[in-house]
Design a protein around this motif. Structure first.
Motif, PDB file in Angstrom:
ATOM      1  N   ALA A   1     -19.576 -25.140  22.493  1.00 49.62           N
ATOM      2  CA  ALA A   1     -18.870 -24.978  21.222  1.00 49.62           C
ATOM      3  C   ALA A   1     -19.503 -23.851  20.411  1.00 49.62           C
ATOM      4  O   ALA A   1     -18.803 -22.959  19.921  1.00 49.62           O
ATOM      5  CB  ALA A   1     -18.899 -26.287  20.439  1.00 49.62           C
ATOM      6  N   VAL A   2     -20.827 -23.863  20.318  1.00 50.96           N
ATOM      7  CA  VAL A   2     -21.527 -22.842  19.532  1.00 50.96           C
ATOM      8  C   VAL A   2     -21.326 -21.458  20.155  1.00 50.96           C
ATOM      9  O   VAL A   2     -21.045 -20.478  19.461  1.00 50.96           O
ATOM     10  CB  VAL A   2     -23.029 -23.186  19.424  1.00 50.96           C
TER      11      VAL A   2
ATOM     12  N   MET B   1     -17.737 -20.228  19.540  1.00 53.61           N
ATOM     13  CA  MET B   1     -17.470 -19.890  18.140  1.00 53.61           C
ATOM     14  C   MET B   1     -18.145 -18.586  17.729  1.00 53.61           C
ATOM     15  O   MET B   1     -17.648 -17.895  16.848  1.00 53.61           O
ATOM     16  CB  MET B   1     -17.918 -21.038  17.233  1.00 53.61           C
TER      17      MET B   1
ATOM     18  N   LYS C   1     -30.659 -28.875  24.788  1.00 52.66           N
ATOM     19  CA  LYS C   1     -29.459 -29.453  24.176  1.00 52.66           C
ATOM     20  C   LYS C   1     -28.357 -29.630  25.202  1.00 52.66           C
ATOM     21  O   LYS C   1     -28.326 -28.959  26.219  1.00 52.66           O
ATOM     22  CB  LYS C   1     -28.952 -28.513  23.072  1.00 52.66           C
ATOM     23  N   ASN C   2     -27.451 -30.567  24.905  1.00 44.40           N
ATOM     24  CA  ASN C   2     -26.341 -30.841  25.822  1.00 44.40           C
ATOM     25  C   ASN C   2     -25.360 -29.680  25.887  1.00 44.40           C
ATOM     26  O   ASN C   2     -25.253 -28.875  24.964  1.00 44.40           O
ATOM     27  CB  ASN C   2     -25.624 -32.108  25.391  1.00 44.40           C
ATOM     28  N   GLU C   3     -24.596 -29.621  26.976  1.00 43.43           N
ATOM     29  CA  GLU C   3     -23.724 -28.473  27.210  1.00 43.43           C
ATOM     30  C   GLU C   3     -22.468 -28.483  26.329  1.00 43.43           C
ATOM     31  O   GLU C   3     -21.855 -27.446  26.135  1.00 43.43           O
ATOM     32  CB  GLU C   3     -23.344 -28.389  28.689  1.00 43.43           C
ATOM     33  N   ILE C   4     -22.112 -29.643  25.788  1.00 43.94           N
ATOM     34  CA  ILE C   4     -20.899 -29.680  24.955  1.00 43.94           C
ATOM     35  C   ILE C   4     -21.145 -28.885  23.669  1.00 43.94           C
ATOM     36  O   ILE C   4     -20.376 -27.988  23.307  1.00 43.94           O
ATOM     37  CB  ILE C   4     -20.506 -31.133  24.633  1.00 43.94           C
ATOM     38  N   THR C   5     -22.251 -29.200  23.007  1.00 40.71           N
ATOM     39  CA  THR C   5     -22.600 -28.468  21.790  1.00 40.71           C
ATOM     40  C   THR C   5     -22.821 -26.988  22.095  1.00 40.71           C
ATOM     41  O   THR C   5     -22.353 -26.116  21.354  1.00 40.71           O
ATOM     42  CB  THR C   5     -23.873 -29.065  21.163  1.00 40.71           C
TER      43      THR C   5
ATOM     44  N   ASN D   1     -11.893 -25.575  11.353  1.00 46.13           N
ATOM     45  CA  ASN D   1     -12.729 -24.922  10.333  1.00 46.13           C
ATOM     46  C   ASN D   1     -14.185 -24.777  10.771  1.00 46.13           C
ATOM     47  O   ASN D   1     -15.102 -25.071  10.000  1.00 46.13           O
ATOM     48  CB  ASN D   1     -12.681 -25.696   9.016  1.00 46.13           C
ATOM     49  N   GLY D   2     -14.383 -24.417  12.006  1.00 48.20           N
ATOM     50  CA  GLY D   2     -15.742 -24.168  12.470  1.00 48.20           C
ATOM     51  C   GLY D   2     -16.551 -25.420  12.744  1.00 48.20           C
ATOM     52  O   GLY D   2     -17.756 -25.360  12.924  1.00 48.20           O
ATOM     53  N   VAL D   3     -15.901 -26.590  12.766  1.00 47.17           N
ATOM     54  CA  VAL D   3     -16.612 -27.827  13.066  1.00 47.17           C
ATOM     55  C   VAL D   3     -15.942 -28.514  14.251  1.00 47.17           C
ATOM     56  O   VAL D   3     -14.718 -28.593  14.314  1.00 47.17           O
ATOM     57  CB  VAL D   3     -16.588 -28.784  11.848  1.00 47.17           C
ATOM     58  N   VAL D   4     -16.763 -29.001  15.184  1.00 42.63           N
ATOM     59  CA  VAL D   4     -16.204 -29.754  16.302  1.00 42.63           C
ATOM     60  C   VAL D   4     -15.652 -31.059  15.758  1.00 42.63           C
ATOM     61  O   VAL D   4     -16.353 -31.817  15.108  1.00 42.63           O
ATOM     62  CB  VAL D   4     -17.302 -30.048  17.343  1.00 42.63           C
ATOM     63  N   ILE D   5     -14.357 -31.332  15.992  1.00 44.39           N
ATOM     64  CA  ILE D   5     -13.816 -32.595  15.489  1.00 44.39           C
ATOM     65  C   ILE D   5     -13.557 -33.595  16.605  1.00 44.39           C
ATOM     66  O   ILE D   5     -13.423 -34.778  16.368  1.00 44.39           O
ATOM     67  CB  ILE D   5     -12.529 -32.395  14.659  1.00 44.39           C
ATOM     68  N   ASP D   6     -13.463 -33.126  17.829  1.00 41.99           N
ATOM     69  CA  ASP D   6     -13.203 -34.061  18.920  1.00 41.99           C
ATOM     70  C   ASP D   6     -13.620 -33.390  20.220  1.00 41.99           C
ATOM     71  O   ASP D   6     -13.554 -32.180  20.350  1.00 41.99           O
ATOM     72  CB  ASP D   6     -11.706 -34.400  18.968  1.00 41.99           C
ATOM     73  N   TYR D   7     -14.113 -34.191  21.157  1.00 42.35           N
ATOM     74  CA  TYR D   7     -14.387 -33.632  22.464  1.00 42.35           C
ATOM     75  C   TYR D   7     -14.184 -34.717  23.500  1.00 42.35           C
ATOM     76  O   TYR D   7     -14.183 -35.901  23.184  1.00 42.35           O
ATOM     77  CB  TYR D   7     -15.832 -33.099  22.562  1.00 42.35           C
TER      78      TYR D   7
END
Lengths: 356, 314
Positions: free
Chosen positions: B90-91, B94, B83-87, B118-124
């Protein structure tokens, strides 16, 4: 012997081939089909182009150089509403003065309109006996063929996510593209349309809910798979529902008709046109939001002014509707890893939002 | 107990963690990549094999890879998740810090911002094309000044009057710094100026037009540099949290993702002691000329990356 060629975009080269094949004088003229865009084309184009010119200029001139090297001596080029309007003139100068190619350049555009009378005169070098009636008749068929190609490929694009085995639909697409080269009557087009639509409908058995992603932006990146690192294809293979509005038949036949409608759709953000397809990018993004899409990917080549105009407006839309929009600019990049990383992260983000 | 491995192969450093079912880190390692991701991963895995108990090594259920060499290493070690490093970042963050809103990440060659609600990535966002204002810039400039990267913090604290250095572009920043040095500025002021330049660059690139909300977590290799952390605090006027494992959060994230995707069979954490050869070739299948990466394990073709159709990858 005249050998005629033209720059390529996506699979549309087949439609052009079909048209030329029906109008040229076959004893004295041959068609050299341009190859699909690839690294070599881009390299050739990069060397010949000014550094800061938009990327499609590099692709198209690279494609021309490749054809000239393979024996072409007549090149046809179009124009359009942005810097594209000057491509033909500048490319002719570069090819003839800088690179010393000896060939005939046929520019079908004057300003940003098709110069029909002039174009007819110039195209006669491919067949001196060409009558205006013949051209009109064949042109009509070609436009129908273009509409058919776009109709059926759009149908495939919109529905690929509902197919269980993606290779089946790809096989059909291949067959269609082969047919495009040979279709020679309106009747045939109608029959093929029915036949293929039924074939595709048979495959649509998967009814799962899919993530829906819209793709907007500059026309060349949208329609030519290589120049967008095969974005569309990758998304389809991963099973997402995707939507794109821009097709050649939209640009050539419908765009001028829908100008008012597009501006009205975007009226909360735009009061006048921002050039080329910039207005459409804004209007279509709003439409996608209304249709309940999960996200939009906006792509453009380096140096595309109309889309640069659209970007801050799209950012505002993204804020106002808290709607995810990803931006990416393509240039003569050699590695698509960075792009794939961003797309992957974008989709992860959409999936996370969906689950919540 | 089941265990899961996450490996983050970055441009400068390679990070690895082993976690248990409750996301506790039971082993971790941080080594230099030295531009050879395969060697670095081999080394990392060997360290884990020595360090971890047999109980752990026998009960690994998933391996995840992330970072810029994730695909290559993932194929070689048979990762279950790539998987990509952005996700992954984030995980990972969190899991350590539930109420995080903003993640600032600066690594060796890239920097990113991740906004969470709220525990969801909204922007990166991630830097494009240019590595200005990243760890690579800091370390090369520190070397020029004859200062160890580890000592940057000390110099930053000593500085009373940081110099102003252009932040937009590394090349300009460097000529700016040379000029400031040649007119007699103190070393500590130059270093403080460098740290500020990294922060300026970051805020110019990412913060513009975005709302930075508490809680702000700073991670990636550069977060270990207190000088930059202090500069961020001043610039954003906010408390900046740096996790003690801030350099490992990408690896932790991918281990957690691998855990959620894990199946019921065990996997072995091992890299065979054979020479891996990578060849990048243009596919000759058709005129598209796709660039395909062939991975050879010894003489045997293990896998390909970048292949787009049935004709290629042979």
């Amino acid at each position: 012997m005249r050998i005629v060629s033209y720059p390529n975009i996506g699979e549309y080269e087949r439609v052009v081939y079909n048209f030329l094949d029906r109008i040229i004088d076959k004893d004295n003229c041959k068609i050299l089909r341009p190859i699909k865009n690839n690294k070599k084309i881009l390299e050739l184009g990069e060397h010949a182009s000014p550094d800061n010119v938009c990327t499609p200029f590099k692709y198209t001139i690279g494609s021309m150089i490749n054809s000239l090297e393979n024996g072409a001596n007549v090149i046809i080029q179009l124009g359009g509403g942005c810097r594209f309007g000057y491509y033909a003139q500048v490319q002719e100068k570069i090819l003839k003065d800088d690179l010393n190619y000896d060939f005939t350049f046929i520019n079908l555009y004057h300003g940003n309109k098709i110069d029909f009378v002039g174009a007819l005169k110039r195209i006669k070098i491919l067949n001196p006996n060409l009558s205006i009636n013949k051209v009109l008749k064949e042109l009509y068929l070609t436009l129908e063929l273009l509409k058919f190609t776009d109709y059926i490929t759009t149908y495939i694009r919109d529905n690929s996510c509902y197919v269980d085995d993606i290779n089946e639909i790809k096989k059909i697409e291949k067959e269609i593209l082969e047919d495009v080269l040979n279709i020679s009557s309106i009747k045939e087009i109608k029959a093929k349309k029915e036949e293929y639509k039924a074939k595709i409908d048979n495959l649509l058995t998967n009814k799962e809910k899919k993530l829906k992603i819209g793709i907007v932006g500059e026309l060349y990146s949208l329609m030519d798979p290589f120049s967008s690192c095969y974005l569309e294809n990758d998304l389809i293979e991963k099973g997402y529902k995707i939507k794109r509005y821009t097709t050649a038949s939209y640009l050539l036949l419908d765009k001028h008709k829908s100008e008012k409608k597009v501006l009205k759709q975007a009226q909360n953000y735009l009061r006048y046109k921002i050039g080329a397809d910039g207005t459409e990018s804004v209007a279509h993004t709003l439409e996608l939001i209304n249709e309940g899409y999960d996200g939009v990917i906006h792509i453009k080549p380096f140096g595309c002014t109309p889309e640069i105009n659209a970007m801050p407006i799209l950012k505002k839309i993204s804020e106002d509707y808290s709607f995810p929009i990803m931006f990416y600019t393509f240039d003569t990049l050699n590695s698509d890893t960075g792009f794939q990383t961003r797309v992957e992260a974008f989709i992860d983000m959409l999936e996370m939002r969906e689950k919540k | 107990m089941k265990y899961f491995v996450g490996i983050d192969i970055g441009s400068i450093s390679t990070k690895g963690v082993v976690i248990d079912e409750n996301n506790n880190i039971v082993a971790s390692e941080y080594i230099w990549t030295n531009a050879s991701p395969i060697e670095a991963s081999k080394k990392l895995i060997n360290i884990f094999r020595e360090k971890c108990s047999k109980e752990i090594l026998d009960n690994i259920y998933a391996i995840g890879t992330t970072g810029s060499a994730r695909k290559l290493i993932g194929k070689i070690i048979g990762a279950t998740t790539i998987k990509n490093e952005i996700t992954a970042h984030a995980v990972g963050t969190m899991s350590r810090c539930k109420d995080v809103s903003t993640i600032i990440e600066i690594g060796g060659q890239d920097s990113k911002i991740i906004l969470i609600k709220n525990g969801v990535v909204i922007d990166y966002a991630m830097n494009t094309l240019c590595a200005a204002g990243t760890g690579a810039f800091l370390s090369s400039q520190a070397k020029r000044l004859g200062v160890e990267v580890e000592d940057i913090e000390k110099y930053y604290m000593m500085s009373k009057n940081p110099v102003k250095i252009a932040a937009r572009c590394t090349v300009f920043a460097e000529s700016d710094m040379i000029h400031k040095a040649q007119i007699g500025n103190k070393k500590e002021d130059l270093i403080a100026g460098l740290c500020n330049a990294v922060v300026e660059n970051y805020t110019n690139n990412f913060v513009r037009g975005r709302n930075i909300e508490d809680k702000v977590v700073f991670q990636g290799g550069v977060s270990k540099n207190r000088g930059v952390v202090e500069a961020f605090k001043k610039k954003l006027n906010k408390e900046i949290y740096v996790d003690e494992a801030s350099h490992l959060l990408g690896a932790l994230g991918i281990a957690i993702i691998a855990k959620t995707e894990a199946r019921d069979n065990k996997v072995e954490l091992q890299l065979k002691d054979v020479e891996y050869n990578i060849r990048e070739n243009e596919c000759k299948g058709c005129s598209n000329g796709c660039e395909v990466l062939y991975i050879f394990e010894g003489e045997k073709l293990l896998d390909t990356i970048g292949n787009r159709c049935e004709k290629g990858g042979k």
